[in-house]
Design a protein around this motif. Structure first.
Motif, mmCIF file in Angstrom:
data_model
loop_
_atom_site.group_PDB
_atom_site.id
_atom_site.type_symbol
_atom_site.label_atom_id
_atom_site.label_comp_id
_atom_site.label_asym_id
_atom_site.label_seq_id
_atom_site.Cartn_x
_atom_site.Cartn_y
_atom_site.Cartn_z
ATOM 1 N N HIS A 131 -18.724 -28.118 48.192
ATOM 2 C CA HIS A 131 -19.629 -29.256 48.021
ATOM 3 C C HIS A 131 -20.834 -28.752 47.220
ATOM 4 O O HIS A 131 -20.942 -27.563 46.926
ATOM 5 C CB HIS A 131 -20.118 -29.785 49.377
ATOM 6 N N CYS A 166 -24.166 -35.362 47.628
ATOM 7 C CA CYS A 166 -23.246 -34.292 47.281
ATOM 8 C C CYS A 166 -22.962 -34.407 45.788
ATOM 9 O O CYS A 166 -22.771 -35.499 45.267
ATOM 10 C CB CYS A 166 -21.958 -34.420 48.083
ATOM 11 N N GLU A 168 -20.598 -32.410 44.020
ATOM 12 C CA GLU A 168 -19.361 -31.746 43.604
ATOM 13 C C GLU A 168 -18.227 -32.557 44.209
ATOM 14 O O GLU A 168 -18.214 -32.778 45.422
ATOM 15 C CB GLU A 168 -19.344 -30.316 44.165
ATOM 16 N N PHE A 169 -17.296 -33.012 43.369
ATOM 17 C CA PHE A 169 -16.228 -33.859 43.900
ATOM 18 C C PHE A 169 -15.500 -33.132 45.021
ATOM 19 O O PHE A 169 -14.988 -32.031 44.830
ATOM 20 C CB PHE A 169 -15.241 -34.260 42.803
ATOM 21 N N CYS A 170 -15.462 -33.759 46.206
ATOM 22 C CA CYS A 170 -14.967 -33.057 47.388
ATOM 23 C C CYS A 170 -13.977 -33.892 48.181
ATOM 24 O O CYS A 170 -13.730 -33.624 49.343
ATOM 25 C CB CYS A 170 -16.149 -32.655 48.270
ATOM 26 N N HIS A 174 -16.399 -38.591 48.559
ATOM 27 C CA HIS A 174 -17.460 -37.798 47.925
ATOM 28 C C HIS A 174 -18.694 -38.651 47.621
ATOM 29 O O HIS A 174 -19.832 -38.225 47.838
ATOM 30 C CB HIS A 174 -16.897 -37.171 46.648
ATOM 31 N N MET A 177 -21.249 -39.280 50.566
ATOM 32 C CA MET A 177 -21.695 -38.079 51.279
ATOM 33 C C MET A 177 -23.167 -37.883 50.924
ATOM 34 O O MET A 177 -23.509 -37.197 49.977
ATOM 35 C CB MET A 177 -20.844 -36.885 50.836
HETATM 36 CU CU1 CUA Z 1 -19.177 -33.225 49.305
HETATM 37 CU CU2 CUA Z 1 -18.840 -34.215 47.225
#
Ligand code: CUA
Length: 297
Positions: A131, A166, A168-170, A174, A177
């Motif tokens: 993340h 967040c 960063e693609f998670c 995502h 978040m």
């Molecule tokens: Cu955690 Cu995007």
């Protein structure tokens, strides 16, 4: 960052204007030239100077200057805070944030309080995938990695509530978040920490009492902690002081009884793909549970 960005903007504008001017001049000059004339066998020395100067020397100088400015800007970003700085540990999960103040015995979720006008040391990590921690108005995107902590320093000089996301693609949620960083005077942060370190208040009234029995008798306790009760799960957010937070589901919806009820009934209606399963409770038990959670100030 601004000290880096402004010179880069000026350099970029100057380079663009000069380039566009030369291009326009060349296009106008070309008019009336003999299109059928064969290209010259060799480039005349005057044009060679233009090609080398504008095509090699100029970009090399601009990139070198920008590189130097970037290095200077990186030097000026602190990589650690003084030893007396407040310590905050943030652990990313799909898709929420566990927030810990190790020196105060406080665990909360999706919300952090930061003292005004002083550096705070953040220890950022992840419990699952990669993340990225980001408070656009306070701190740049900083990796949250499953294989070890990243140290970052945040220094807020204006009080207020700052949105964090967040970066960063998670996974599926995502975009949902998020968290809130609330910047306030040191004394207010201390008071908040003291209140958060307390165990949960006991339920007040028969409905909340019934709600606590529902909570402790259901699978809620497998994943959630409410300090002062036998519930000590650690897969989901700590709920000890849930009612003190202004949003639920990682800054997805407001923390109101209606939203909380909809969330518990079926979290997937609000946030598809979350680990929390729907709760097969009858309406009476669900209302009691919401009343209990609403009392966890
Ligand atoms: Cu955690 Cu995007």
């Amino acid at each position: 960052m601004a000290a880096l960005w402004w010179p880069m903007l000026v350099l970029g504008v100057v380079a663009f204007v000069v380039f566009a001017g030369l291009l326009g001049w060349a296009m106008l000059r070309r008019r009336g030239a003999d299109d059928d004339a064969p290209p010259p066998d060799d480039i005349p020395p005057g044009r060679r100077a233009w090609l080398v100067g504008a095509g090699v020397v100029q970009p090399t100088v601009l990139v070198a200057v920008t590189f130097g400015l970037t290095l200077a800007a990186m030097q000026s970003i602190p990589d650690d805070a003084p030893s007396e700085a407040l310590e905050v540990h943030v652990v990313a999960h799909q898709w929420w944030y566990e927030v810990r103040y190790p020196d105060h015995g406080v665990v909360t979720a999706n919300e952090m309080r930061l003292p005004l006008d002083e550096p705070v040391r953040l220890t950022l990590s992840s419990a699952d995938v990669v993340h990225s921690f980001w408070i656009p108005r306070l701190i740049g995107k900083t990796d949250m990695l499953p294989d070890g902590p990243t140290i970052a320093v945040v220094h807020a000089d204006e009080p207020g509530t700052y949105a964090g996301r967040c970066a960063e693609f998670c996974g599926l949620q995502h975009t949902r978040m998020g968290f809130q960083a609330i910047v306030e005077d040191r004394a207010d942060v201390e008071a908040w920490l003291e209140a958060q370190a307390e165990p949960a208040p006991p339920p007040v009234g028969a409905t909340a009492q019934q709600g606590q029995e529902v909570f402790l008798g259901s699978t809620c306790v497998e994943c959630h902690t409410v300090a002062g009760t036998p519930a000590d799960g650690d897969r989901g957010p700590d709920l000890t002081h849930l009612a003190s937070r202004s949003t639920i589901a990682a800054d997805t919806v407001a923390n109101t009884p209606e939203q909380l009820e909809a969330w518990i009934r079926n979290p997937h209606d609000v946030k598809e793909g979350v680990d929390m399963p729907p709760s097969p409770l009858d309406d009476d038990d669900l209302a009691a549970l919401v009343a209990y959670l609403g009392g966890l100030e």
